[in-house]
Design a protein around this motif. Structure first.
Motif, PDB file in Angstrom:
ATOM      1  N   PRO A  47      17.902  82.192  47.247  1.00 31.15           N
ATOM      2  CA  PRO A  47      18.976  82.914  47.947  1.00 31.15           C
ATOM      3  C   PRO A  47      20.165  82.019  48.289  1.00 31.15           C
ATOM      4  O   PRO A  47      21.317  82.460  48.193  1.00 31.15           O
ATOM      5  N   LEU A  48      19.901  80.771  48.676  1.00 28.96           N
ATOM      6  CA  LEU A  48      20.992  79.864  49.038  1.00 28.96           C
ATOM      7  C   LEU A  48      21.802  79.441  47.813  1.00 28.96           C
ATOM      8  O   LEU A  48      23.033  79.364  47.866  1.00 28.96           O
ATOM      9  N   LEU A  49      21.129  79.166  46.708  1.00 26.60           N
ATOM     10  CA  LEU A  49      21.826  78.798  45.476  1.00 26.60           C
ATOM     11  C   LEU A  49      22.690  79.957  44.984  1.00 26.60           C
ATOM     12  O   LEU A  49      23.832  79.752  44.550  1.00 26.60           O
ATOM     13  N   ASN A  50      22.148  81.159  45.071  1.00 26.47           N
ATOM     14  CA  ASN A  50      22.902  82.318  44.601  1.00 26.47           C
ATOM     15  C   ASN A  50      24.104  82.611  45.502  1.00 26.47           C
ATOM     16  O   ASN A  50      25.101  83.176  45.048  1.00 26.47           O
TER      17      ASN A  50
ATOM     18  N   LEU B  30      23.361  72.457  49.586  1.00 30.06           N
ATOM     19  CA  LEU B  30      22.004  72.133  50.017  1.00 30.06           C
ATOM     20  C   LEU B  30      21.995  70.772  50.702  1.00 30.06           C
ATOM     21  O   LEU B  30      21.800  69.733  50.069  1.00 30.06           O
ATOM     22  N   GLY B  31      22.191  70.776  52.007  1.00 29.70           N
ATOM     23  CA  GLY B  31      22.227  69.545  52.787  1.00 29.70           C
ATOM     24  C   GLY B  31      20.907  69.289  53.492  1.00 29.70           C
ATOM     25  O   GLY B  31      19.870  69.879  53.171  1.00 29.70           O
ATOM     26  N   ILE B  32      20.938  68.419  54.497  1.00 30.73           N
ATOM     27  CA  ILE B  32      19.738  68.033  55.229  1.00 30.73           C
ATOM     28  C   ILE B  32      19.131  69.211  55.978  1.00 30.73           C
ATOM     29  O   ILE B  32      17.910  69.307  56.140  1.00 30.73           O
ATOM     30  N   ASP B  33      19.973  70.151  56.422  1.00 28.98           N
ATOM     31  CA  ASP B  33      19.468  71.332  57.123  1.00 28.98           C
ATOM     32  C   ASP B  33      18.567  72.164  56.218  1.00 28.98           C
ATOM     33  O   ASP B  33      17.524  72.667  56.652  1.00 28.98           O
ATOM     34  N   VAL B  34      18.957  72.294  54.957  1.00 29.80           N
ATOM     35  CA  VAL B  34      18.140  73.034  53.995  1.00 29.80           C
ATOM     36  C   VAL B  34      16.819  72.310  53.754  1.00 29.80           C
ATOM     37  O   VAL B  34      15.771  72.943  53.583  1.00 29.80           O
ATOM     38  N   PHE B  35      16.855  70.988  53.765  1.00 28.87           N
ATOM     39  CA  PHE B  35      15.618  70.207  53.599  1.00 28.87           C
ATOM     40  C   PHE B  35      14.642  70.520  54.730  1.00 28.87           C
ATOM     41  O   PHE B  35      13.440  70.714  54.493  1.00 28.87           O
ATOM     42  N   TYR B  36      15.133  70.568  55.962  1.00 31.80           N
ATOM     43  CA  TYR B  36      14.264  70.887  57.105  1.00 31.80           C
ATOM     44  C   TYR B  36      13.682  72.293  56.968  1.00 31.80           C
ATOM     45  O   TYR B  36      12.499  72.515  57.253  1.00 31.80           O
ATOM     46  N   LYS B  37      14.514  73.235  56.543  1.00 28.81           N
ATOM     47  CA  LYS B  37      14.040  74.612  56.353  1.00 28.81           C
ATOM     48  C   LYS B  37      13.017  74.695  55.230  1.00 28.81           C
ATOM     49  O   LYS B  37      12.018  75.424  55.335  1.00 28.81           O
ATOM     50  N   PHE B  38      13.269  73.949  54.155  1.00 26.15           N
ATOM     51  CA  PHE B  38      12.328  73.926  53.026  1.00 26.15           C
ATOM     52  C   PHE B  38      10.988  73.356  53.478  1.00 26.15           C
ATOM     53  O   PHE B  38       9.923  73.905  53.154  1.00 26.15           O
TER      54      PHE B  38
ATOM     55  N   VAL C 135      20.160  73.343  61.932  1.00 26.01           N
ATOM     56  CA  VAL C 135      21.520  73.604  62.407  1.00 26.01           C
ATOM     57  C   VAL C 135      21.661  75.080  62.754  1.00 26.01           C
ATOM     58  O   VAL C 135      21.188  75.960  62.035  1.00 26.01           O
ATOM     59  N   GLY C 136      22.337  75.365  63.877  1.00 24.54           N
ATOM     60  CA  GLY C 136      22.638  76.750  64.232  1.00 24.54           C
ATOM     61  C   GLY C 136      21.418  77.568  64.588  1.00 24.54           C
ATOM     62  O   GLY C 136      21.301  78.722  64.217  1.00 24.54           O
ATOM     63  N   ILE C 137      20.474  76.951  65.322  1.00 17.37           N
ATOM     64  CA  ILE C 137      19.270  77.688  65.692  1.00 17.37           C
ATOM     65  C   ILE C 137      19.605  78.771  66.716  1.00 17.37           C
ATOM     66  O   ILE C 137      20.571  78.672  67.460  1.00 17.37           O
ATOM     67  N   TYR C 138      18.766  79.790  66.761  1.00 20.82           N
ATOM     68  CA  TYR C 138      18.951  80.852  67.739  1.00 20.82           C
ATOM     69  C   TYR C 138      18.249  80.455  69.031  1.00 20.82           C
ATOM     70  O   TYR C 138      17.187  79.816  69.001  1.00 20.82           O
ATOM     71  N   PRO C 139      18.810  80.825  70.189  1.00 24.81           N
ATOM     72  CA  PRO C 139      18.258  80.394  71.481  1.00 24.81           C
ATOM     73  C   PRO C 139      16.776  80.730  71.667  1.00 24.81           C
ATOM     74  O   PRO C 139      16.036  79.965  72.263  1.00 24.81           O
ATOM     75  N   ASN C 140      16.353  81.895  71.182  1.00 22.94           N
ATOM     76  CA  ASN C 140      14.974  82.330  71.395  1.00 22.94           C
ATOM     77  C   ASN C 140      14.044  82.012  70.230  1.00 22.94           C
ATOM     78  O   ASN C 140      12.885  82.434  70.250  1.00 22.94           O
ATOM     79  N   GLN C 141      14.546  81.270  69.236  1.00 30.74           N
ATOM     80  CA  GLN C 141      13.710  81.026  68.061  1.00 30.74           C
ATOM     81  C   GLN C 141      12.502  80.146  68.389  1.00 30.74           C
ATOM     82  O   GLN C 141      11.452  80.274  67.767  1.00 30.74           O
ATOM     83  N   TRP C 142      12.647  79.271  69.388  1.00 29.88           N
ATOM     84  CA  TRP C 142      11.499  78.446  69.784  1.00 29.88           C
ATOM     85  C   TRP C 142      10.358  79.334  70.291  1.00 29.88           C
ATOM     86  O   TRP C 142       9.176  79.048  70.037  1.00 29.88           O
ATOM     87  N   LEU C 143      10.725  80.415  70.994  1.00 31.00           N
ATOM     88  CA  LEU C 143       9.717  81.343  71.500  1.00 31.00           C
ATOM     89  C   LEU C 143       9.064  82.106  70.357  1.00 31.00           C
ATOM     90  O   LEU C 143       7.845  82.303  70.340  1.00 31.00           O
TER      91      LEU C 143
END
Length: 270
Positions: free
Chosen positions: A145-148, A153-161, A218-226
């Motif tokens: 989805p990101l390539l399309n 693809l930076g360090i943030d994508v690496f963390y997500k991957f 990067v750009g996490i949502y406030p409640n995503q930790w929950l």
């Protein structure tokens, strides 16, 4: 009641449930990356998951020319329909996305079809299966989805991957615990090699980096930790109660639904 049960079994064994799970991870990619939903790539992932999982599960039957009943014929027809959609949607995607689709398709083929004089495939090579599947799930649901969308693809994508890779690894290990009495001993799955309790400890340990990686993105949502805490606790419960005597529905439906739960909670608590 029997009719409902047969529909539910078809839903699971025809890989519709797992396709919805991968589709949910694609939706999470758009959600976390603040991208507009792309129905083309998301539909492609859904139908390609249907096709690839049915190919992996039922290709042996086709190769050995075993008799096909009405149930398998229905799955075969659904897979043919998936091929049509995949081919159509493939040509609507960006060239770079098409290239990586072919790479993941090649991995899927090598995973399912035995080659060489020893008739080996990636699925039967001890210790490699879980990593191949985890790479494919993370790659297809995040990178495609990101390539399309032509996202860098930076360090943030690496963390997500890495987070997506760890989640898939966790789910596979729970599956391997549940399938212990069915798996060929030559596969040398993790529970076969180190035992059920040690495998569960590995899953618990993997939940830690899965949770912590959220704070590096990067750009996490406030409640995503929950959301992720609820997800980790759910995974912990599924792991605690996992054992080879559990019904196949335990993993095929409940464990496989964890990505769906992740999407639902992320949208509910955003």
């Amino acid at each position: 009641m029997r009719f409902v049960r047969s529909i539910f079994d078809f839903y699971l064994h025809a890989s519709i449930h797992v396709a919805i799970a991968t589709w949910s991870l694609v939706c999470l990619t758009f959600h976390f990356s603040h991208l507009t939903f792309d129905w083309i790539i998301s539909s492609f992932v859904f139908f390609s998951t249907l096709l690839s999982y049915n190919f992996i599960k039922y290709s042996t039957i086709l190769i050995k020319n075993k008799s096909w009943n009405r149930y398998l014929t229905s799955i075969f027809i659904l897979s043919l329909i998936s091929i049509v959609f995949c081919v159509f949607l493939f040509f609507l995607l960006k060239p770079i996305t098409q290239f990586w689709i072919l790479v993941f398709a090649a991995l899927t083929f090598l995973y399912a079809i035995p080659i060489g004089k020893h008739r080996l495939n990636l699925r039967n090579i001890a210790g490699i299966k879980i990593y191949i599947v985890s790479i494919c799930w993370a790659g297809v649901t995040l990178l495609l989805p990101l390539l399309n969308a032509e996202v860098n693809l930076g360090i943030d994508v690496f963390y997500k991957f890495l987070q997506r890779f760890i989640l898939t690894l966790i789910l596979i290990l729970i599956f391997e615990i549940n399938d212990l009495k069915y798996d060929d001993i030559r596969l040398k799955t993790v529970p076969q090699s180190i035992g059920i309790n040690s495998t569960k400890k590995i899953i618990y340990l993997l939940c830690v980096p899965f949770f912590i990686l959220e704070f590096f993105k990067v750009g996490i949502y406030p409640n995503q930790w929950l959301v992720n805490l609820i997800l980790v606790l759910t995974i912990g419960l599924f792991t605690y109660f996992a054992n080879p005597n559990k019904s196949k529905y335990y993993t095929l439906f409940w464990v496989e639904a964890i990505p769906i739960l992740w999407l639902f909670l992320s949208l509910l608590l955003k």
